[in-house]
Scaffold this motif. Sequence first.
Motif, PDB file in Angstrom:
ATOM      1  N   LYS A 213       0.836  -1.203   0.000  1.00 30.84           N
ATOM      2  CA  LYS A 213       0.000   0.000   0.000  1.00 30.84           C
ATOM      3  C   LYS A 213       0.867   1.247   0.000  1.00 30.84           C
ATOM      4  O   LYS A 213       2.072   1.166   0.232  1.00 30.84           O
ATOM      5  CB  LYS A 213      -0.916  -0.012   1.223  1.00 30.84           C
ATOM      6  CG  LYS A 213      -0.184  -0.258   2.511  1.00 30.84           C
ATOM      7  CD  LYS A 213      -1.151  -0.457   3.657  1.00 30.84           C
ATOM      8  CE  LYS A 213      -0.363  -0.541   4.952  1.00 30.84           C
ATOM      9  NZ  LYS A 213      -1.128  -0.887   6.102  1.00 30.84           N
ATOM     10  N   CYS A 214       0.217   2.396  -0.235  1.00 28.87           N
ATOM     11  CA  CYS A 214       0.940   3.663  -0.194  1.00 28.87           C
ATOM     12  C   CYS A 214       1.592   3.827   1.172  1.00 28.87           C
ATOM     13  O   CYS A 214       0.954   3.652   2.201  1.00 28.87           O
ATOM     14  CB  CYS A 214      -0.006   4.832  -0.479  1.00 28.87           C
ATOM     15  SG  CYS A 214       0.769   6.449  -0.229  1.00 28.87           S
ATOM     16  N   ARG A 215       2.849   4.177   1.163  1.00 29.46           N
ATOM     17  CA  ARG A 215       3.595   4.340   2.406  1.00 29.46           C
ATOM     18  C   ARG A 215       2.973   5.371   3.341  1.00 29.46           C
ATOM     19  O   ARG A 215       3.082   5.302   4.548  1.00 29.46           O
ATOM     20  CB  ARG A 215       5.008   4.828   2.100  1.00 29.46           C
ATOM     21  CG  ARG A 215       5.995   3.775   1.778  1.00 29.46           C
ATOM     22  CD  ARG A 215       6.371   2.961   2.995  1.00 29.46           C
ATOM     23  NE  ARG A 215       7.311   1.961   2.568  1.00 29.46           N
ATOM     24  CZ  ARG A 215       8.619   2.032   2.803  1.00 29.46           C
ATOM     25  NH1 ARG A 215       9.123   3.028   3.475  1.00 29.46           N
ATOM     26  NH2 ARG A 215       9.402   1.097   2.369  1.00 29.46           N
ATOM     27  N   LEU A 216       2.351   6.381   2.726  1.00 27.86           N
ATOM     28  CA  LEU A 216       1.873   7.489   3.542  1.00 27.86           C
ATOM     29  C   LEU A 216       0.416   7.362   3.961  1.00 27.86           C
ATOM     30  O   LEU A 216       0.058   7.707   5.080  1.00 27.86           O
ATOM     31  CB  LEU A 216       2.060   8.804   2.786  1.00 27.86           C
ATOM     32  CG  LEU A 216       3.454   9.418   2.963  1.00 27.86           C
ATOM     33  CD1 LEU A 216       3.709  10.481   1.925  1.00 27.86           C
ATOM     34  CD2 LEU A 216       3.616   9.989   4.362  1.00 27.86           C
ATOM     35  N   CYS A 217      -0.438   6.923   3.058  1.00 30.12           N
ATOM     36  CA  CYS A 217      -1.863   6.987   3.380  1.00 30.12           C
ATOM     37  C   CYS A 217      -2.554   5.632   3.384  1.00 30.12           C
ATOM     38  O   CYS A 217      -3.687   5.508   3.826  1.00 30.12           O
ATOM     39  CB  CYS A 217      -2.587   7.922   2.419  1.00 30.12           C
ATOM     40  SG  CYS A 217      -2.644   7.259   0.749  1.00 30.12           S
ATOM     41  N   GLY A 218      -1.915   4.630   2.863  1.00 29.49           N
ATOM     42  CA  GLY A 218      -2.532   3.312   2.937  1.00 29.49           C
ATOM     43  C   GLY A 218      -3.451   2.950   1.779  1.00 29.49           C
ATOM     44  O   GLY A 218      -4.129   1.933   1.842  1.00 29.49           O
ATOM     45  N   LEU A 250       3.723   4.482  -3.771  1.00 25.28           N
ATOM     46  CA  LEU A 250       2.915   5.639  -3.362  1.00 25.28           C
ATOM     47  C   LEU A 250       1.634   5.742  -4.202  1.00 25.28           C
ATOM     48  O   LEU A 250       1.602   5.296  -5.357  1.00 25.28           O
ATOM     49  CB  LEU A 250       3.728   6.926  -3.532  1.00 25.28           C
ATOM     50  CG  LEU A 250       4.969   7.087  -2.640  1.00 25.28           C
ATOM     51  CD1 LEU A 250       5.791   8.288  -3.083  1.00 25.28           C
ATOM     52  CD2 LEU A 250       4.586   7.210  -1.172  1.00 25.28           C
ATOM     53  N   CYS A 251       0.626   6.355  -3.624  1.00 24.76           N
ATOM     54  CA  CYS A 251      -0.599   6.643  -4.371  1.00 24.76           C
ATOM     55  C   CYS A 251      -0.320   7.838  -5.297  1.00 24.76           C
ATOM     56  O   CYS A 251       0.694   8.515  -5.143  1.00 24.76           O
ATOM     57  CB  CYS A 251      -1.741   6.954  -3.408  1.00 24.76           C
ATOM     58  SG  CYS A 251      -1.546   8.535  -2.583  1.00 24.76           S
ATOM     59  N   PRO A 252      -1.201   8.112  -6.262  1.00 25.85           N
ATOM     60  CA  PRO A 252      -0.920   9.194  -7.219  1.00 25.85           C
ATOM     61  C   PRO A 252      -0.660  10.558  -6.571  1.00 25.85           C
ATOM     62  O   PRO A 252       0.250  11.283  -6.984  1.00 25.85           O
ATOM     63  CB  PRO A 252      -2.180   9.232  -8.089  1.00 25.85           C
ATOM     64  CG  PRO A 252      -2.708   7.843  -8.031  1.00 25.85           C
ATOM     65  CD  PRO A 252      -2.410   7.359  -6.630  1.00 25.85           C
ATOM     66  N   ASN A 253      -1.426  10.919  -5.559  1.00 21.53           N
ATOM     67  CA  ASN A 253      -1.194  12.194  -4.858  1.00 21.53           C
ATOM     68  C   ASN A 253       0.204  12.263  -4.260  1.00 21.53           C
ATOM     69  O   ASN A 253       0.950  13.212  -4.464  1.00 21.53           O
ATOM     70  CB  ASN A 253      -2.178  12.363  -3.682  1.00 21.53           C
ATOM     71  CG  ASN A 253      -3.503  12.932  -4.153  1.00 21.53           C
ATOM     72  OD1 ASN A 253      -3.572  13.519  -5.231  1.00 21.53           O
ATOM     73  ND2 ASN A 253      -4.529  12.756  -3.351  1.00 21.53           N
ATOM     74  N   HIS A 254       0.511  11.260  -3.498  1.00 18.22           N
ATOM     75  CA  HIS A 254       1.778  11.295  -2.772  1.00 18.22           C
ATOM     76  C   HIS A 254       2.967  11.094  -3.699  1.00 18.22           C
ATOM     77  O   HIS A 254       4.042  11.626  -3.456  1.00 18.22           O
ATOM     78  CB  HIS A 254       1.745  10.293  -1.616  1.00 18.22           C
ATOM     79  CG  HIS A 254       0.803  10.733  -0.533  1.00 18.22           C
ATOM     80  ND1 HIS A 254      -0.106   9.899   0.080  1.00 18.22           N
ATOM     81  CD2 HIS A 254       0.580  11.971   0.005  1.00 18.22           C
ATOM     82  CE1 HIS A 254      -0.819  10.591   0.963  1.00 18.22           C
ATOM     83  NE2 HIS A 254      -0.420  11.856   0.932  1.00 18.22           N
ATOM     84  N   ASP A 255       2.743  10.359  -4.766  1.00 20.42           N
ATOM     85  CA  ASP A 255       3.809  10.215  -5.761  1.00 20.42           C
ATOM     86  C   ASP A 255       4.116  11.569  -6.410  1.00 20.42           C
ATOM     87  O   ASP A 255       5.274  11.941  -6.578  1.00 20.42           O
ATOM     88  CB  ASP A 255       3.425   9.198  -6.835  1.00 20.42           C
ATOM     89  CG  ASP A 255       4.432   9.175  -7.976  1.00 20.42           C
ATOM     90  OD1 ASP A 255       5.578   8.758  -7.730  1.00 20.42           O
ATOM     91  OD2 ASP A 255       4.086   9.615  -9.090  1.00 20.42           O
TER      92      ASP A 255
HETATM   93 ZN   LIG Z   1      -0.916   8.026  -0.443  1.00 24.11          ZN
END
Ligand SMILES: [Zn+2]
Length: 321
Positions: A213-218, A250-255
């Motif tokens: 999953k995304c490291r930051l938000c899951g 990462l998810c698109p936002n965090h990437d």
């Molecule tokens: Zn994320």
Amino acid sequence: MGKFIMNYFLVFQNKSYEEERKGGYLWAPQKNKNGQTFHHWTDMTLIKKGDIIFNSFDGKLVSVLTAQANFQEHERPTGLEQLDLWEKDGWLVNVKYSDLEEPITYKNYMEDILTLQDDKYAPFNKSGRGNTGYLFRVSKDLANFLFERIERTNPVLRRKFQIEDNLQLETVKQIEDELNSVTTLKKTEKETIIKSRIGQSAFKKALLTIEKKCRLCGVKDERFLIASHIKPWSESDNQERLDVNNGLLLCPNHDALFDKRYISFDETGKVMVKKSLDATTKTFLNISENMRINLDERQKIYMKWHRAKFLQNQLEVSLQM
Ligand SMILES: [Zn+2]
């Protein structure tokens, strides 16, 4: 099929399964006794070293084959005499067999498979049955789909391919040599080719075995996850490009934030946010100063590089103000 692209195939082995397996090869005749030839035989001549062939037996994907060399002309090997409907002259490819612990029944995924395969030279017909013949072409999308299925149910095989991904370093060098001989390609075009040929998919595959999953938000949906390089592809050497420690899922936002260096991470894994981001943007892009991630020692080395660029950028901005 382009010269530089890795190709995928699917082979239906029925009568020849045992013998070909024992011998570690695939073989198809050039013609039948009436002198006819078929694309599902002549496609053998498309196989290059490193190509992947999905091996089917009895309606199931049973193993994944890696071509050990380019195709060669070869007489029908001994052991295949029962197939005397065919001419002796044929094509042979030496392959390495990697067996699935859990064979995959195509029928269970036929709807997806039919959407993902190409219209021509594809392994399955519209009613979802295997086409009559030997070797068929597999689109990149279908190959990715089959690999995803394999990864879910075959942990041992997955690790094996992960190891082979690491060995792709050699392949990168090989591709670079190939491309360097083509002077009409721009540097960025070459990079794109290399990246698409071995980069992102293998890298993401390898990363997904470590984190899901995304490291930051899951965010967990794999279709949205991006294997982001901490030290960017363009600045990395080949070793670093393929090193999973140089990756964050990462998810698109965090990437987007990480890739454009609007965020970075300090020594302890705490997020650092660029001062120019206003509160509303931060809210909508789901970033807050108290977020943190775990970094192991090897990841910290790459992150140090990212942070230095981030800070340098921050400094330049504040000097301008
Ligand atoms: Zn994320």
